[in-house]
Design an enzyme around this catalytic site. Structure first.
Site, PDB file in Angstrom:
ATOM      1  CG  ASP A   1      -0.297  -0.048   2.532  1.00 42.55           C
ATOM      2  OD1 ASP A   1       0.910  -0.376   2.565  1.00 42.55           O
ATOM      3  OD2 ASP A   1      -0.962   0.219   3.541  1.00 42.55           O
TER       4      ASP A   1
ATOM      5  CG  HIS B   1       3.076   6.327  11.798  1.00 45.29           C
ATOM      6  ND1 HIS B   1       2.794   7.578  12.280  1.00 45.29           N
ATOM      7  CD2 HIS B   1       1.946   5.607  11.971  1.00 45.29           C
ATOM      8  CE1 HIS B   1       1.560   7.613  12.748  1.00 45.29           C
ATOM      9  NE2 HIS B   1       1.018   6.432  12.581  1.00 45.29           N
TER      10      HIS B   1
END
Length: 212
Positions: free
Chosen positions: A163, A205
């Site tokens: 992703d 992140h």
């Protein structure tokens, strides 16, 4: 008699609660209708056309004029347009902004236009090599039939898989999101606002030299 009176009182209370709920529902229904716009991949161009002319996107004050305690909204037409290109959430930024406009929330906030983060700003956290790969895969998408083993290994080590797979404009998207977050943090640190709304603060992140 006592039991019958207790039942009658209970029924009366139930009826009163029902009427109050109906009144609340009617008040909600009678409120000013919200403009709804359907968004999908096919009409993303129309989405951007809907967003671009919005007068609320014109900054209401310069940065030096924003008073402490104001609610600041980090946004611009370019910001919404670029953030809407993220493949995994295509058009999401446009939807969020249109809802804020429809409910009249944009007009209640001071708007600050974000600038894309510079390479120097990105390298405050990321490595120079990671920024270089961001640029590389932003304009040159990997093709399975043309990618060498070395190139595939380089891309996978950088975390550009699954992703977080590369997409056209990835660097511009990353720079804009980082720049918006930088602008939001600066507004808070400089006491220009107590509350800052930055809707597109990023999706993952990432690490110093790897997407995450």
């Amino acid at each position: 008699m006592s039991h019958k009176r207790t039942c009658d009182e209970a029924n009366l209370n139930d009826n009163q609660e029902r009427e109050e709920k109906n009144d609340d529902h009617n008040n909600i229904v009678n409120e000013k209708p919200v403009k709804r716009v359907r968004f999908n991949d096919e009409n993303l161009t129309q989405v951007n056309e809907y967003i671009l002319p919005s007068p609320e996107l014109t900054p209401t004050n310069s940065k030096n004029q924003i008073l402490k305690g104001d609610i600041v909204y980090i946004c611009s037409a370019k910001y919404v347009q670029i953030c809407s290109t993220l493949p995994i959430h295509r058009g999401r930024a446009s939807i969020v902004h249109s809802l804020l406009e429809a409910y009249g929330l944009v007009q209640r906030m001071k708007v600050i236009t974000p600038d894309p983060a510079t390479d120097l700003q990105l390298q405050q956290f990321h490595s120079a090599q990671y920024v270089k790969l961001l640029k590389k895969y932003s304009s040159c998408l990997p093709e399975d039939d043309e990618e060498t083993d070395a190139e595939r290994e380089e891309r996978e080590e950088a975390g550009f898989i699954d992703d977080c797979y590369p997409f056209k404009g990835m660097y511009e998207y990353s720079a804009m999101v980082a720049g918006a977050s930088w602008t939001a943090a600066s507004a808070l640190c400089d006491s220009k606002a107590k509350i800052v709304v930055c809707t597109e603060g990023g999706r993952h992140h990432s690490k110093k030299d790897q997407a995450g």
